[in-house]
Design an enzyme around this catalytic site. Structure first.
Site, short mmCIF file in Angstrom:
data_model
loop_
_atom_site.label_atom_id
_atom_site.label_comp_id
_atom_site.label_asym_id
_atom_site.label_seq_id
_atom_site.Cartn_x
_atom_site.Cartn_y
_atom_site.Cartn_z
N ARG A 154 -0.49 -5.60 -5.97
CA ARG A 154 0.57 -6.58 -6.23
C ARG A 154 1.47 -6.01 -7.31
O ARG A 154 1.01 -5.75 -8.43
CB ARG A 154 -0.06 -7.91 -6.66
CG ARG A 154 0.92 -9.06 -6.90
CD ARG A 154 0.14 -10.33 -7.24
NE ARG A 154 1.03 -11.46 -7.47
CZ ARG A 154 1.56 -11.79 -8.64
NH1 ARG A 154 1.30 -11.04 -9.72
NH2 ARG A 154 2.35 -12.84 -8.76
N LYS A 192 1.45 -5.37 -16.81
CA LYS A 192 0.59 -6.23 -17.63
C LYS A 192 0.61 -5.80 -19.09
O LYS A 192 0.95 -4.66 -19.43
CB LYS A 192 -0.85 -6.21 -17.10
CG LYS A 192 -1.03 -6.93 -15.75
CD LYS A 192 -1.10 -8.43 -15.91
CE LYS A 192 -1.14 -9.19 -14.59
NZ LYS A 192 -2.41 -9.09 -13.90
#
Length: 441
Positions: free
Chosen positions: A420, A385
Site C-alpha cells: 500500500r 511512515k
C-alpha cells in the site's frame, strides 16, 4: 467451469437454505486437474456441516444443488460447474450403490487431504496431515487463493512467482499525516484525473479513505465519512477505464462499508479488524466481499502507548491477528475473502516495525495458534511512515520515497502479496524490480 468462486459460494448459500448448518469452511485451493488432464485448473475446498439428514437424503440435497447450478455429467471427472461430495459422515463407514463413505478416493487426493488438514488441530485433522505427508506425489502448483473481485486474477499465496499487487492510497481527508487536503470530493474531475494516472502507472487497487487514522486523529461520524467517500466510489465506477481496478475502502464504520460496497467497492480495509464496530464483520459477511484485517491495539488516540508485547512483537501480532481471523470466519466471512496486515506504525514502535519487516516471512508462516496464517495473503503499508522518516532523517512525509522504496522491497522479499503506497509511479517500478528479484519463476 464458469465463475468458480461464485459457483462454490452459491452452493454454500443453497446448503444453508436446505437447513444445513455450515460449521467450518477451509481455504480454497487452486489445483491441477486430476485423472482427466485436458481441462482448466480446479478450485477445491471442504466444509463441515451439521444436519439431521441421513447420508442418502443429504446426498439427494447435494445433487439437487449441483443440478440447480448447471452441472452436466458428460465426461467422467471432466469439467463441471460444481461437484459436491460427502467425504466423511461422523465416524460411519457406508457402502451403497450411490455412496461410499469415507470417500473411496480421498486418500489419494491432495486436493481433499490438504484442506481437511487445515481445519483447527484435532485428532482427525492430524490424521489427514499424516495421510497428506504420505502421498508419493504432490501438486507443486497447488495454492490457497483469495478473491478480490470477478475481474482480477485470484491471489495465489503459495505461488513463488506471484505478482505483487500495488494498492494506491487516495485520501479524501484534510488531516492525513502525509497528503491531507491534497484531494477533495468537491473536485471530482481532478480526482478522476488522479485515478487515470494511477491506472496508467499500473495500479491494481485504489484504497479510498475519508477518515484519517494517524495518531490522535479526530474521529468522524459515519455520515461525515460517507459524504467524502461515496461520491468518488460512484465516480470511479462510472469510469470505463477503471473497470478492472479493484476499489478498497479504508474505514472502520460498518455503515460506510455497506454503502460503499453497494456503490461498487470490492474490499473493506479495516484498521481495527472489526473491533471498533461490532457490525463490521457481519456486514462484510452478508455482502460477500473481501476484508483486510489489520493488526492494531486500541484506537488512533491510544495505540502509541500499547506497544508492550511480552512474547515479542511477531508472536504478539500472530496471536492477535489469529483471533481476529477466527472472529471474521465465525461472523461468516469466507477464508478466501480475508487479507491480513501486520499494521506497521499502529501500536508498534520503531524497533518493532523493523522487526516485523525483517521477520515477515516468519509471521506469515506462523502455525502455533488456532488459525494457520500462511494460507492468507498479506498487505504491508510502510509508505511514508514516521519510522521511515526518523531513520532517514526526512521530516517531510511526502519526501520519504527512498526510505519507502527500501521498506517496500523488504515487504516483497518477506512475502507480501500487496503493498500500500502513496508514490504510485515510483513504487510500481520498485515493485516490478523486487518481483523480478524475489518472485521470478
Amino acid at each position: 467451469m464458469g465463475n468458480r468462486v461464485a459457483n462454490i459460494e452459491a452452493s454454500l448459500t443453497r446448503m444453508r437454505t436446505h437447513g444445513l448448518d455450515i460449521v467450518k469452511v477451509s481455504p480454497l485451493y487452486e489445483t491441477k486437474p486430476m485423472y482427466y488432464d485436458d481441462q482448466d485448473a480446479f478450485l477445491n475446498g471442504v466444509c463441515q456441516v451439521e444436519t439431521s439428514l441421513e447420508p442418502l437424503p443429504l446426498l439427494d440435497v447435494l445433487q439437487g444443488i449441483e443440478n440447480d447450478l448447471g452441472r452436466k455429467r458428460t465426461i467422467d471427472k471432466g469439467p463441471r460447474t460444481i461437484d459436491l461430495d460427502i467425504v466423511l459422515y461422523n465416524q460411519q463407514h457406508i457402502k451403497h450403490p450411490r455412496l461410499e463413505v469415507p470417500h473411496k478416493l480421498m486418500l489419494e487426493r491432495e486436493f481433499v487431504l490438504r484442506p481437511l488438514s487445515d481445519f483447527s488441530p484435532t485428532n482427525s485433522s492430524r490424521t489427514m496431515l499424516q495421510h497428506l505427508n504420505a502421498l508419493a506425489e504432490k501438486d507443486s502448483t497447488m495454492s490457497p487463493v483469495t478473491a478480490i473481485n470477478s475481474r482480477l486474477p485470484l491471489i495465489r499465496t503459495h505461488d513463488s512467482s506471484r505478482k505483487t499487487l500495488v494498492m494506491a492510497i487516495l485520501n479524501l481527508t484534510p488531516d492525513s499525516f502525509s497528503d491531507g487536503g491534497m484531494h477533495s470530493v468537491k473536485d471530482l474531475e481532478m480526482l478522476k484525473a488522479t485515478v487515470r494516472a494511477f491506472i496508467a502507472a499500473g495500479v491494481d487497487i485504489i484504497d479510498i479513505g475519508g477518515q484519517s487514522t494517524r495518531p490522535n486523529a479526530d474521529l468522524l461520524s459515519c455520515g461525515e465519512e460517507l459524504s467524502r467517500v461515496l461520491p468518488i466510489v460512484q465516480a470511479i465506477r462510472g469510469m470505463e477505464e477503471a473497470e478492472n481496478v479493484a476499489l478498497s475502502i479504508d474505514t472502520f464504520h460498518s455503515g460506510v462499508a455497506r454503502q460503499a460496497i453497494l456503490a461498487g467497492a470490492d474490499i473493506i480495509n479495516d484498521v481495527s479488524a472489526g473491533v471498533m464496530d461490532d457490525q463490521m464483520l457481519p456486514t462484510v459477511a452478508e455482502l460477500g466481499k473481501t476484508i483486510i484485517l489489520m493488526h492494531m491495539r486500541g484506537n488512533p488516540h491510544t495505540m502509541t502507548k500499547l506497544t508492550n508485547y511480552p512474547e515479542g512483537v511477531v508472536k504478539g501480532v500472530a496471536k492477535e491477528l489469529s483471533e481476529r481471523v477466527k472472529a471474521a470466519t465465525t461472523a461468516g466471512i469466507l477464508p478466501w475473502h480475508i487479507i491480513l496486515d501486520p499494521g506497521l506504525g499502529f501500536a508498534k514502535n520503531q524497533p518493532q516495525n523493523l522487526e516485523l519487516l525483517r521477520r515477515l516471512q516468519e509471521l506469515r508462516e506462523d502455525a502455533e495458534y488456532a488459525v494457520n496464517l500462511k494460507n492468507f495473503p498479506w498487505l504491508v503499508g510502510p509508505s511514508r511512515k514516521g519510522f521511515v522518516g526518523k531513520i532517514t532523517g526526512v521530516q517531510e512525509a511526502s519526501q520519504r520515497s527512498y526510505g519507502t522504496a527500501a521498506a517496500v522491497t523488504a515487504s516483497i522479499e518477506g512475502g507480501a502479496e500487496i503493498v500500500r503506497i502513496h508514490d504510485v509511479s515510483e513504487m510500481v517500478q520498485v515493485t516490478k524490480m523486487a518481483d523480478a528479484i524475489y518472485r521470478s519463476s
